[in-house]
Design an enzyme around this catalytic site. Structure first.
Site, PDB file in Angstrom:
ATOM      1  N   HIS A   1       4.032 -31.691  10.451  1.00 23.58           N
ATOM      2  CA  HIS A   1       3.446 -30.377  10.070  1.00 23.58           C
ATOM      3  C   HIS A   1       2.209 -30.421   9.163  1.00 23.58           C
ATOM      4  O   HIS A   1       1.467 -29.660   9.000  1.00 23.58           O
ATOM      5  CB  HIS A   1       4.412 -29.348   9.557  1.00 23.58           C
ATOM      6  CG  HIS A   1       5.539 -29.263  10.580  1.00 23.58           C
ATOM      7  ND1 HIS A   1       5.576 -28.704  11.917  1.00 23.58           N
ATOM      8  CD2 HIS A   1       6.801 -29.609  10.521  1.00 23.58           C
ATOM      9  CE1 HIS A   1       6.596 -28.871  12.464  1.00 23.58           C
ATOM     10  NE2 HIS A   1       7.467 -29.505  11.707  1.00 23.58           N
ATOM     11  N   ASP A  15       0.746  -1.238  -0.205  1.00 23.73           N
ATOM     12  CA  ASP A  15       0.113  -0.049   0.042  1.00 23.73           C
ATOM     13  C   ASP A  15       0.985   1.314   0.116  1.00 23.73           C
ATOM     14  O   ASP A  15       2.231   1.114  -0.181  1.00 23.73           O
ATOM     15  CB  ASP A  15      -0.852   0.073   1.235  1.00 23.73           C
ATOM     16  CG  ASP A  15      -0.375   0.048   2.614  1.00 23.73           C
ATOM     17  OD1 ASP A  15       0.733   0.408   2.592  1.00 23.73           O
ATOM     18  OD2 ASP A  15      -1.164   0.203   3.581  1.00 23.73           O
ATOM     19  N   HIS A  24       7.473 -25.168   8.946  1.00 23.37           N
ATOM     20  CA  HIS A  24       6.368 -25.659   9.713  1.00 23.37           C
ATOM     21  C   HIS A  24       4.911 -25.307   9.209  1.00 23.37           C
ATOM     22  O   HIS A  24       3.886 -26.103   9.274  1.00 23.37           O
ATOM     23  CB  HIS A  24       6.475 -25.054  11.192  1.00 23.37           C
ATOM     24  CG  HIS A  24       7.487 -25.621  11.890  1.00 23.37           C
ATOM     25  ND1 HIS A  24       7.523 -25.500  13.394  1.00 23.37           N
ATOM     26  CD2 HIS A  24       8.738 -26.193  11.877  1.00 23.37           C
ATOM     27  CE1 HIS A  24       8.662 -26.145  13.936  1.00 23.37           C
ATOM     28  NE2 HIS A  24       9.401 -26.828  12.671  1.00 23.37           N
ATOM     29  N   THR A  64       1.836  -2.477   8.788  1.00 21.95           N
ATOM     30  CA  THR A  64       2.175  -3.410   9.756  1.00 21.95           C
ATOM     31  C   THR A  64       2.371  -4.634   9.407  1.00 21.95           C
ATOM     32  O   THR A  64       3.028  -5.623   9.949  1.00 21.95           O
ATOM     33  CB  THR A  64       1.314  -3.386  10.903  1.00 21.95           C
ATOM     34  OG1 THR A  64       0.038  -3.891  10.199  1.00 21.95           O
ATOM     35  CG2 THR A  64       0.979  -2.079  11.598  1.00 21.95           C
ATOM     36  N   CYS A  74       2.241  -3.571   3.997  1.00 24.38           N
ATOM     37  CA  CYS A  74       1.513  -2.430   4.336  1.00 24.38           C
ATOM     38  C   CYS A  74       2.420  -1.694   5.711  1.00 24.38           C
ATOM     39  O   CYS A  74       3.515  -1.881   5.989  1.00 24.38           O
ATOM     40  CB  CYS A  74       0.307  -2.816   4.512  1.00 24.38           C
ATOM     41  SG  CYS A  74      -0.373  -3.881   5.859  1.00 24.38           S
TER      42      CYS A  74
HETATM   43  C1  RB5 Z   1      -2.415   2.341   6.430  1.00 24.36           C
HETATM   44  O1  RB5 Z   1      -2.326   3.533   7.240  1.00 24.36           O
HETATM   45  C2  RB5 Z   1      -2.526   1.175   7.610  1.00 24.36           C
HETATM   46  O2  RB5 Z   1      -3.580   0.780   8.185  1.00 24.36           O
HETATM   47  C3  RB5 Z   1      -1.993   0.056   6.789  1.00 24.36           C
HETATM   48  O3  RB5 Z   1      -0.809   0.419   6.091  1.00 24.36           O
HETATM   49  C4  RB5 Z   1      -1.661  -1.142   7.468  1.00 24.36           C
HETATM   50  O4  RB5 Z   1      -0.882  -1.193   8.714  1.00 24.36           O
HETATM   51  C5  RB5 Z   1      -2.752  -1.958   7.814  1.00 24.36           C
HETATM   52  O5  RB5 Z   1      -2.863  -2.934   8.365  1.00 24.36           O
END
Ligand code: RB5
Length: 153
Positions: free
Chosen positions: A133, A8, A98, A67, A65
């Site tokens: 596994h 993203d 695994h 996180t 993205c």
């Molecule tokens: C975008 O602000 C953020 O929500 C996205 O990049 C991600 O971390 C979502 O899980």
């Protein structure tokens, strides 16, 4: 090897860094993420990479993205996808050994360039171990395909 990558707006720079890193290793990379810093809904990239992996059009996928969480959640809704969010290389390797992870995800707001490269390398270099596994991966697939797990009811 052919790999799909998606991202993203938070992860354009890290996506480009990882693409170059992979291409330097001779891996063919299909970029289905955004190349713009304009706000971009991560499920679009998660879905695109998930579909390519599940269809066998690519060998595996990388998702980034902020996180790694949202984009992996989206990819995991595509049947056949096992996308794992990893912030360090040990978990990345185990997710292949695994869990037979066919997509690795991480966060551009969580890991730096060098850690991201280590995560991807550890995952790519690891091999699925099968054996005990496989039974567990099969149980996950049963939930995915039937919405149930009789053994747990
Ligand atoms: C975008 O602000 C953020 O929500 C996205 O990049 C991600 O971390 C979502 O899980």
């Amino acid at each position: 090897m052919k790999l799909a990558i998606g991202n993203d707006h938070t992860a354009v720079e890290l996506k480009n860094t990882i693409m170059s890193h992979l291409q330097d290793k001779g891996i063919e990379v299909v970029n289905v993420g955004t190349d713009s810093s304009e706000s971009f809904d991560y499920p679009l990239s998660g879905y695109r990479v998930g579909k390519l992996v599940a269809a066998g059009d690519v060998d595996c996928g990388v998702l980034i993205c902020g996180t790694g969480v949202g984009i992996s959640l989206a990819a995991n809704k595509v049947p056949g996808v096992r996308a794992c969010v990893c912030s360090e290389p040990y978990t990345a390797a185990l997710s292949k050994r695994h869990n037979d992870a066919n997509i690795i995800a991480f966060g551009a707001r969580v890991v730096g360039d060098e850690m991201a490269k280590l995560i991807v390398d550890s995952w790519l270099e690891a091999s699925y171990e099968g054996g005990r596994h496989q039974r567990r991966v099969d149980l996950i697939t049963t939930i995915e395909q039937t919405g149930r797990l009789e053994a747990a009811e």
